[in-house]
Design a protein around this motif. Structure first.
Motif, PDB file in Angstrom:
ATOM      1  N   ASP A 233       0.856  -1.195   0.000  1.00  0.00           N
ATOM      2  CA  ASP A 233       0.000   0.000   0.000  1.00  0.00           C
ATOM      3  C   ASP A 233       0.890   1.242   0.000  1.00  0.00           C
ATOM      4  O   ASP A 233       1.262   1.748   1.068  1.00  0.00           O
ATOM      5  CB  ASP A 233      -0.917   0.008   1.224  1.00  0.00           C
ATOM      6  CG  ASP A 233      -1.957   1.120   1.154  1.00  0.00           C
ATOM      7  OD1 ASP A 233      -1.748   2.107   0.410  1.00  0.00           O
ATOM      8  OD2 ASP A 233      -2.985   1.008   1.847  1.00  0.00           O
ATOM      9  N   PRO A 234       1.261   1.741  -1.188  1.00  0.00           N
ATOM     10  CA  PRO A 234       2.163   2.896  -1.262  1.00  0.00           C
ATOM     11  C   PRO A 234       1.674   4.116  -0.500  1.00  0.00           C
ATOM     12  O   PRO A 234       2.486   4.906  -0.015  1.00  0.00           O
ATOM     13  CB  PRO A 234       2.246   3.169  -2.767  1.00  0.00           C
ATOM     14  CG  PRO A 234       2.011   1.839  -3.405  1.00  0.00           C
ATOM     15  CD  PRO A 234       0.973   1.189  -2.530  1.00  0.00           C
ATOM     16  N   GLU A 235       0.363   4.280  -0.372  1.00  0.00           N
ATOM     17  CA  GLU A 235      -0.172   5.456   0.318  1.00  0.00           C
ATOM     18  C   GLU A 235      -0.003   5.367   1.822  1.00  0.00           C
ATOM     19  O   GLU A 235       0.106   6.387   2.507  1.00  0.00           O
ATOM     20  CB  GLU A 235      -1.665   5.630  -0.017  1.00  0.00           C
ATOM     21  CG  GLU A 235      -1.962   5.802  -1.506  1.00  0.00           C
ATOM     22  CD  GLU A 235      -1.280   7.023  -2.105  1.00  0.00           C
ATOM     23  OE1 GLU A 235      -1.101   8.025  -1.372  1.00  0.00           O
ATOM     24  OE2 GLU A 235      -0.896   6.954  -3.286  1.00  0.00           O
ATOM     25  N   GLN A 236       0.008   4.153   2.357  1.00  0.00           N
ATOM     26  CA  GLN A 236       0.067   3.967   3.813  1.00  0.00           C
ATOM     27  C   GLN A 236       1.393   3.395   4.294  1.00  0.00           C
ATOM     28  O   GLN A 236       1.597   3.234   5.500  1.00  0.00           O
ATOM     29  CB  GLN A 236      -1.068   3.027   4.252  1.00  0.00           C
ATOM     30  CG  GLN A 236      -2.456   3.540   3.954  1.00  0.00           C
ATOM     31  CD  GLN A 236      -2.758   4.844   4.675  1.00  0.00           C
ATOM     32  OE1 GLN A 236      -2.353   5.040   5.823  1.00  0.00           O
ATOM     33  NE2 GLN A 236      -3.463   5.760   4.009  1.00  0.00           N
ATOM     34  N   ALA A 237       2.289   3.080   3.384  1.00  0.00           N
ATOM     35  CA  ALA A 237       3.542   2.416   3.743  1.00  0.00           C
ATOM     36  C   ALA A 237       4.412   3.299   4.628  1.00  0.00           C
ATOM     37  O   ALA A 237       4.212   4.519   4.732  1.00  0.00           O
ATOM     38  CB  ALA A 237       4.307   2.041   2.482  1.00  0.00           C
ATOM     39  N   THR A 238       5.397   2.677   5.262  1.00  0.00           N
ATOM     40  CA  THR A 238       6.359   3.417   6.065  1.00  0.00           C
ATOM     41  C   THR A 238       7.154   4.379   5.179  1.00  0.00           C
ATOM     42  O   THR A 238       7.048   4.349   3.945  1.00  0.00           O
ATOM     43  CB  THR A 238       7.365   2.457   6.735  1.00  0.00           C
ATOM     44  OG1 THR A 238       8.215   1.892   5.726  1.00  0.00           O
ATOM     45  CG2 THR A 238       6.646   1.354   7.494  1.00  0.00           C
TER      46      THR A 238
END
Length: 406
Positions: A233-238
């Motif tokens: 999830d690129p939007e929520q990733a670290t």
């Protein structure tokens, strides 16, 4: 010059000692590499002494046997125990040698998957607290850490010890090939998901990695993950640096999300892949990745760096490891940060340094080439299509899926 000029050595699948690591650092430094990434832990071995949790090296560094045919085949085994780990003194010696040559050594402790050796030592941190053996089989395993407070307390102490040993700016935490749906097999994890409002295992994975990011950040380090951990999830990733192994598409997405990106795509930077399809070459996971392939590689604009990978499922000896590295490691350096009108003159200028170290080089002339096919473990596996594999990896990365092991 590119800020991260890296080489990864896997000492989990087959152990390589401090003397070989120091020799490799010396060889890499001759070609202006500045980073050695040590893959220290995996399902097949834990290769770092721990005074805090000594079972990690006492139990996790020893496996009963190793697979001796290709990982896509029904496994056969050699029946030989394999063991070894770096002591704290070894690490300090390696780090000191690297620093004297202007290089950093970046450790990787792989989580939450690829944790078979860890869980062989401390099964209470794994799914259903199952008893686990250090694996002798290649490929992706079902082993997975549980996302509970006690796990993060354990990991905090592990990473504190690692950070004290390795003064590098970064710590790599893996995050790749984690079969996260296996969390659903553990009733306590399922209950934890419900209590905390996690609708999917992807959400739980992102929570897990963010907790790890807090640990790494508190130690004053930057976190690196393989691209799997970002792609879920690129939007929520670290905010971790993304080490991209599944092609340029996911690397560009990470750049677009303002992440540091280190490119290390399977094709052409996985130097465990065969250099040509031939019975004269040792067993390899796939390929070929030729010298010309490496020389044709073009990094994306804006990346922090480039890195080659030497995974060692099929590499048992220093001679074999060097044969797979050289001259491809020189070709990557020339292509990405080297100078000169052609590779041949660039390499010949620096080759005496390799010769002085006694490094095995795969000669461009087949008649002068070291005969090391006998060092491989089994017959060469021919049924591999690199182009199709790369297409599948790219699609899995962009879709945020776990890639199958090739």
């Amino acid at each position: 010059m590119m800020r991260w000029r890296g080489a990864m050595l896997d000492i989990s699948r087959h152990y390589f000692d401090a003397a070989f690591i120091k020799k490799t650092i010396s060889a890499l430094a001759a070609f202006d590499y500045n980073t050695l990434h040590l893959h220290l832990t995996d399902d097949q071995g834990w290769r770092l002494e721990s005074t805090v949790f000594p079972r990690l090296h006492e139990v996790g560094s020893v496996r009963k046997q190793s697979q001796n045919n290709h990982g896509l085949l029904e496994p056969t085994y050699d029946g030989k125990e394999h063991s070894g780990y770096l002591t704290h003194a070894d690490v300090r010696d390696i780090v000191s040698h690297a620093q004297s040559l202007g290089m950093q050594v970046v450790p990787e402790i792989n989580i939450p998957g690829h944790t078979g050796a860890l869980l062989a030592a401390y099964p209470q941190y794994g799914i259903n607290k199952n008893s686990v053996e250090v694996s002798g089989r290649w490929g992706i395993s079902d082993y997975l850490l549980r996302p509970f407070p006690e796990t993060f307390e354990f990991l905090t102490k592990v990473f504190e010890e690692v950070a004290e040993l390795f003064p590098s700016e970064y710590i790599h935490v893996g995050g790749d090939e984690s079969l996260i749906d296996n969390w659903l097999q553990d009733a306590e994890v399922v209950a934890f998901m419900k209590e905390n409002g996690f609708a999917t295992t992807k959400e739980l994975f992102i929570f897990f990695m963010k907790e790890v990011e807090k640990i790494i950040s508190a130690l004053g380090k930057k976190m690196i993950t393989w691209d799997d951990a970002f792609a879920f999830d690129p939007e929520q990733a670290t905010h971790a640096t993304v080490m991209s192994w599944r092609g340029a598409a996911i690397a560009q997405i990470a750049l677009d999300h303002n992440r540091e990106v280190i490119q290390g795509p399977v094709f052409p930077t996985y130097f465990d892949y065969a250099q040509e399809v031939s019975v004269d070459e040792p067993l390899a996971i796939g390929g070929p990745v030729t010298l010309d392939d490496v020389l044709a590689f073009t990094p994306l604009a804006g990346v922090t760096g480039v890195q080659f990978q030497l995974w060692t499922e099929y590499i048992q000896t220093p001679m074999h490891a060097e044969y797979m590295m050289w001259p491809r490691a020189a070709a990557l350096a020339y292509r990405c940060w080297g100078e000169g009108k052609d590779f041949e003159s660039y390499f010949e200028k620096r080759k005496p340094k390799l010769d002085a170290l006694g490094v095995t080089i795969r000669d461009l002339d087949p008649l002068k080439r070291a005969k090391i096919a006998h060092l491989g473990i089994g017959a060469y596996y021919r049924g591999f299509d690199t182009a199709s594999m790369m297409e599948a990896l790219e699609k899995s990365a962009v879709a945020g899926e776990v890639a199958h092991d090739f």
